[in-house]
Design a protein around this motif. Structure first.
Motif, PDB file in Angstrom:
ATOM      1  N   ASN A 204     -32.308 -88.648  84.817  1.00  0.00           N
ATOM      2  CA  ASN A 204     -31.046 -89.110  85.371  1.00  0.00           C
ATOM      3  C   ASN A 204     -30.140 -87.926  85.693  1.00  0.00           C
ATOM      4  N   VAL A 205     -29.621 -87.882  86.918  1.00  0.00           N
ATOM      5  CA  VAL A 205     -28.803 -86.744  87.354  1.00  0.00           C
ATOM      6  C   VAL A 205     -27.579 -86.569  86.466  1.00  0.00           C
ATOM      7  N   MET A 206     -26.908 -87.651  86.122  1.00  0.00           N
ATOM      8  CA  MET A 206     -25.695 -87.560  85.314  1.00  0.00           C
ATOM      9  C   MET A 206     -25.998 -87.006  83.930  1.00  0.00           C
ATOM     10  N   THR A 207     -27.149 -87.402  83.375  1.00  0.00           N
ATOM     11  CA  THR A 207     -27.541 -86.887  82.057  1.00  0.00           C
ATOM     12  C   THR A 207     -27.798 -85.389  82.117  1.00  0.00           C
ATOM     13  N   VAL A 208     -28.514 -84.952  83.139  1.00  0.00           N
ATOM     14  CA  VAL A 208     -28.817 -83.532  83.289  1.00  0.00           C
ATOM     15  C   VAL A 208     -27.537 -82.727  83.466  1.00  0.00           C
ATOM     16  N   MET A 209     -26.638 -83.215  84.308  1.00  0.00           N
ATOM     17  CA  MET A 209     -25.384 -82.494  84.543  1.00  0.00           C
ATOM     18  C   MET A 209     -24.510 -82.458  83.284  1.00  0.00           C
ATOM     19  N   HIS A 210     -24.536 -83.540  82.516  1.00  0.00           N
ATOM     20  CA  HIS A 210     -23.771 -83.575  81.266  1.00  0.00           C
ATOM     21  C   HIS A 210     -24.275 -82.492  80.302  1.00  0.00           C
ATOM     22  N   TYR A 211     -25.589 -82.381  80.164  1.00  0.00           N
ATOM     23  CA  TYR A 211     -26.150 -81.359  79.283  1.00  0.00           C
ATOM     24  C   TYR A 211     -25.813 -79.955  79.778  1.00  0.00           C
ATOM     25  N   LYS A 212     -25.823 -79.770  81.086  1.00  0.00           N
ATOM     26  CA  LYS A 212     -25.501 -78.452  81.637  1.00  0.00           C
ATOM     27  C   LYS A 212     -24.058 -78.048  81.322  1.00  0.00           C
ATOM     28  N   VAL A 213     -23.156 -78.997  81.474  1.00  0.00           N
ATOM     29  CA  VAL A 213     -21.747 -78.718  81.185  1.00  0.00           C
ATOM     30  C   VAL A 213     -21.555 -78.442  79.694  1.00  0.00           C
ATOM     31  N   THR A 214     -22.214 -79.230  78.848  1.00  0.00           N
ATOM     32  CA  THR A 214     -22.124 -79.023  77.398  1.00  0.00           C
ATOM     33  C   THR A 214     -22.620 -77.638  77.012  1.00  0.00           C
ATOM     34  N   LEU A 215     -23.728 -77.231  77.606  1.00  0.00           N
ATOM     35  CA  LEU A 215     -24.287 -75.909  77.318  1.00  0.00           C
ATOM     36  C   LEU A 215     -23.347 -74.799  77.776  1.00  0.00           C
ATOM     37  N   LYS A 216     -22.810 -74.936  78.973  1.00  0.00           N
ATOM     38  CA  LYS A 216     -21.901 -73.914  79.495  1.00  0.00           C
ATOM     39  C   LYS A 216     -20.671 -73.767  78.607  1.00  0.00           C
ATOM     40  N   THR A 217     -20.148 -74.883  78.142  1.00  0.00           N
ATOM     41  CA  THR A 217     -18.981 -74.848  77.253  1.00  0.00           C
ATOM     42  C   THR A 217     -19.313 -74.156  75.942  1.00  0.00           C
ATOM     43  N   ALA A 218     -20.482 -74.470  75.374  1.00  0.00           N
ATOM     44  CA  ALA A 218     -20.886 -73.857  74.107  1.00  0.00           C
ATOM     45  C   ALA A 218     -21.060 -72.351  74.248  1.00  0.00           C
ATOM     46  N   CYS A 219     -21.663 -71.918  75.339  1.00  0.00           N
ATOM     47  CA  CYS A 219     -21.900 -70.485  75.527  1.00  0.00           C
ATOM     48  C   CYS A 219     -20.601 -69.718  75.766  1.00  0.00           C
ATOM     49  N   GLN A 220     -19.701 -70.319  76.514  1.00  0.00           N
ATOM     50  CA  GLN A 220     -18.435 -69.644  76.801  1.00  0.00           C
ATOM     51  C   GLN A 220     -17.479 -69.646  75.621  1.00  0.00           C
ATOM     52  N   SER A 221     -17.732 -70.509  74.652  1.00  0.00           N
ATOM     53  CA  SER A 221     -16.817 -70.623  73.512  1.00  0.00           C
ATOM     54  C   SER A 221     -17.061 -69.552  72.453  1.00  0.00           C
ATOM     55  N   HIS A 222     -18.191 -68.834  72.524  1.00  0.00           N
ATOM     56  CA  HIS A 222     -18.505 -67.834  71.506  1.00  0.00           C
ATOM     57  C   HIS A 222     -18.546 -66.447  72.127  1.00  0.00           C
ATOM     58  N   GLU A 223     -17.851 -65.526  71.497  1.00  0.00           N
ATOM     59  CA  GLU A 223     -17.720 -64.174  72.030  1.00  0.00           C
ATOM     60  C   GLU A 223     -19.067 -63.485  72.218  1.00  0.00           C
ATOM     61  N   ASP A 224     -20.005 -63.713  71.316  1.00  0.00           N
ATOM     62  CA  ASP A 224     -21.307 -63.045  71.397  1.00  0.00           C
ATOM     63  C   ASP A 224     -22.091 -63.414  72.652  1.00  0.00           C
ATOM     64  N   LEU A 225     -21.786 -64.574  73.229  1.00  0.00           N
ATOM     65  CA  LEU A 225     -22.589 -65.059  74.352  1.00  0.00           C
ATOM     66  C   LEU A 225     -21.846 -65.037  75.681  1.00  0.00           C
ATOM     67  N   ARG A 226     -20.670 -64.440  75.720  1.00  0.00           N
ATOM     68  CA  ARG A 226     -19.862 -64.477  76.935  1.00  0.00           C
ATOM     69  C   ARG A 226     -20.603 -63.909  78.150  1.00  0.00           C
ATOM     70  N   ASN A 227     -21.369 -62.845  77.933  1.00  0.00           N
ATOM     71  CA  ASN A 227     -22.073 -62.203  79.047  1.00  0.00           C
ATOM     72  C   ASN A 227     -23.530 -62.634  79.161  1.00  0.00           C
ATOM     73  N   CYS A 228     -23.958 -63.524  78.284  1.00  0.00           N
ATOM     74  CA  CYS A 228     -25.343 -63.991  78.310  1.00  0.00           C
ATOM     75  C   CYS A 228     -25.499 -65.125  79.325  1.00  0.00           C
ATOM     76  N   SER A 229     -26.720 -65.352  79.721  1.00  0.00           N
ATOM     77  CA  SER A 229     -27.038 -66.446  80.642  1.00  0.00           C
ATOM     78  C   SER A 229     -27.627 -67.610  79.854  1.00  0.00           C
ATOM     79  N   CYS A 230     -27.029 -68.776  79.987  1.00  0.00           N
ATOM     80  CA  CYS A 230     -27.498 -69.967  79.272  1.00  0.00           C
ATOM     81  C   CYS A 230     -27.971 -71.010  80.284  1.00  0.00           C
ATOM     82  N   SER A 231     -29.146 -71.556  80.066  1.00  0.00           N
ATOM     83  CA  SER A 231     -29.681 -72.547  80.998  1.00  0.00           C
ATOM     84  C   SER A 231     -30.502 -73.583  80.238  1.00  0.00           C
ATOM     85  N   MET A 232     -30.677 -74.723  80.869  1.00  0.00           N
ATOM     86  CA  MET A 232     -31.500 -75.781  80.296  1.00  0.00           C
ATOM     87  C   MET A 232     -32.853 -75.751  80.991  1.00  0.00           C
ATOM     88  N   HIS A 233     -33.938 -75.595  80.226  1.00  0.00           N
ATOM     89  CA  HIS A 233     -35.249 -75.480  80.858  1.00  0.00           C
ATOM     90  C   HIS A 233     -36.093 -76.753  80.748  1.00  0.00           C
TER      91      HIS A 233
END
Length: 453
Positions: A204-233
């Motif tokens: 489901n497109v909405m489910t995939v997009m929801h997970y992507k947004v959740t992941l992006k928020t989690a990665c941007q919220s922690h200083e250690d991962l600010r410059n890292c690339s986070c993706s859903m595989h």
């Protein structure tokens, strides 16, 4: 009929033409001639072409024409400026079952309220395609070949419903705007959209997009991962659980990040300056990270992983080109014995130092786990032979190469003992032969026999 159901609430007058939809249009007798057929109430349906359009296109008929239906549009391109020039007052336009793959932007129009383009090869729609159709309220783009829509369409203020389901959406692209109510509220069937790309097929497109947004928020919220690339595989089919990848390569890190998003299973930190891998053992965020890539770092030892949960459950560990000289072979052997998940362990391009004991154990380990240690043929080892430091592929080193002491004699003590025993046996056999000869020929017995009581 499915198309008409979606627009029935808005355009009751269209229900009058439900019997002239494009369903089973190829069985229509008009198809053979490619002609257009007039209907009352100002409707026109064309079959595969519009050869007779000019003959029926009188001024009076054009003035009251409200609906146009093209069944099997013959061209690969639809240009509204040219193809609708003769019909300035139409209220609905339908193009179904066509090989049409591209549509140009519509010109300024003041009557067109409904557009249905379905079952075509249309793979792209421009952001401004419908912007100048002022009274437009419904656009049905279902069952085409649309794969991306990175930004919302620019639509007139009166617009109400957009239908997009049935298209093979590429969910690796940016469709996150569908989650924003003020941008996507007019997408009437957004909960029905499914992915068509290889990575997220049938999700489901909405489910995939929801997970992507959740992941992006989690990665941007922690200083250690600010410059890292986070993706859903991946998304697990039965549980619909997302699996994430975090890539922190080429960032000059001296240590592993202290935080990883939940459901991270793949981690990359190649080409950094990391020397400590203890977080793999004692940091809860790495507990379920099964694939770890740490090539081109400064890791000297993996002893800290011995006896830990991670070493007995990992799937891939790549430590190519680090600073390791030795590893706990027995501990690693025991861990792999208990780890049915292990698939790949890469240890080449490290400065391995081979003593007699370590070299033989390490070599046996590589042979035993050849399917997992796929770079075993490239593992080289330094060792001392005859006072000189040498380097060879570990799989070609023999026990003699690494286990012979520097000043070891070419003839061993056991060789001396064996030689002495052989000489004594020959002496005894010779003496027996000598005594036998003299006794047989001269009757003289050996003196030791005469001395016996």
């Amino acid at each position: 009929m499915f198309r008409l159901f979606c627009i029935a609430d808005y355009q009751p007058h269209y229900q009058q033409y439900s019997n002239i939809s494009c369903l089973d249009w190829k069985q229509s007798p008009e198809l053979t001639s490619g002609n257009c057929t007039k209907y009352k109430y100002g409707a026109l349906r064309c079959f595969g072409n519009w050869k007779n359009l000019q003959s029926i296109n009188d001024q009076k008929y054009r003035g009251r024409l409200e609906d146009i239906i093209f069944c099997g549009w013959p061209e690969r391109v639809f240009n509204p400026v040219v193809d609708l020039h003769a019909f300035p007052r139409i209220k609905s336009l339908t193009i179904e079952y066509s090989r049409m793959a591209h549509i140009f932007d519509f010109p300024e129009m003041f009557y067109l309220q409904m557009i249905n383009i379905s079952w075509t090869n249309l793979s792209h729609i421009g952001q401004r395609t419908f912007k100048k159709i002022h009274p437009l309220r419904i656009v049905d783009l279902r069952w085409n070949k649309l794969i991306q829509l990175d930004t919302p369409l620019l639509l007139p203020r009166a617009f109400e419903y957009l239908y997009l389901s049935g298209n093979p959406w590429n969910c690796t692209r940016n469709l996150k705007w569908l989650l924003i109510p003020e941008k996507a509220s007019y997408v009437a069937d957004r909960e029905l959209l499914t992915c068509g790309d290889r990575k997220f097929k049938d999700r489901n497109v909405m489910t995939v997009m929801h997970y992507k947004v959740t992941l992006k928020t989690a990665c941007q919220s922690h200083e250690d991962l600010r410059n890292c690339s986070c993706s859903m595989h991946h998304i697990i089919p039965k549980t619909h659980m997302p699996l994430y990848t975090v890539n922190c390569s080429h960032l000059g890190f001296y240590r592993l990040p202290a935080f990883l998003p939940a459901n991270t299973t793949m981690f990359f930190a190649n080409n950094n300056k990391i020397s400590d891998i203890s977080p793999l053992r004692n940091n809860i965020h790495y507990r379920y990270v099964v694939d770890v890539h740490l090539d081109n770092n400064r890791i000297e030892s993996i002893d800290v992983l011995e006896g830990g949960y991670w070493l007995e459950h990992f799937r891939l560990l790549s430590l190519i080109n680090n600073k390791m000289r030795k590893i706990p072979v027995y501990a690693l052997d025991n861990a792999l014995e208990d780890n049915a998940n292990a698939n790949l362990l890469l240890l080449s391009m490290n400065p391995w130092h081979c003593t007699c004991k370590f070299a033989m154990r390490f070599r046996e380990f590589l042979i035993k786990y050849g399917e997992i240690m796929r770079d075993s043929g490239n593992i080289s080892c330094k060792y001392i032979q005859d006072g000189e430091e040498k380097k060879s592929k570990l799989m070609t080193i023999t026990r003699e190469d690494v286990c012979k002491p520097k000043d070891e004699s070419k003839i061993h003590v056991l060789d001396w003992v064996n030689g002495l025993l052989a000489a004594m046996i020959l002496l005894i056999l010779g003496k027996l032969g000598y005594d036998y000869y003299y006794y047989k020929n001269y009757g003289r017995v050996p003196w030791i026999v005469m001395k016996l009581p």
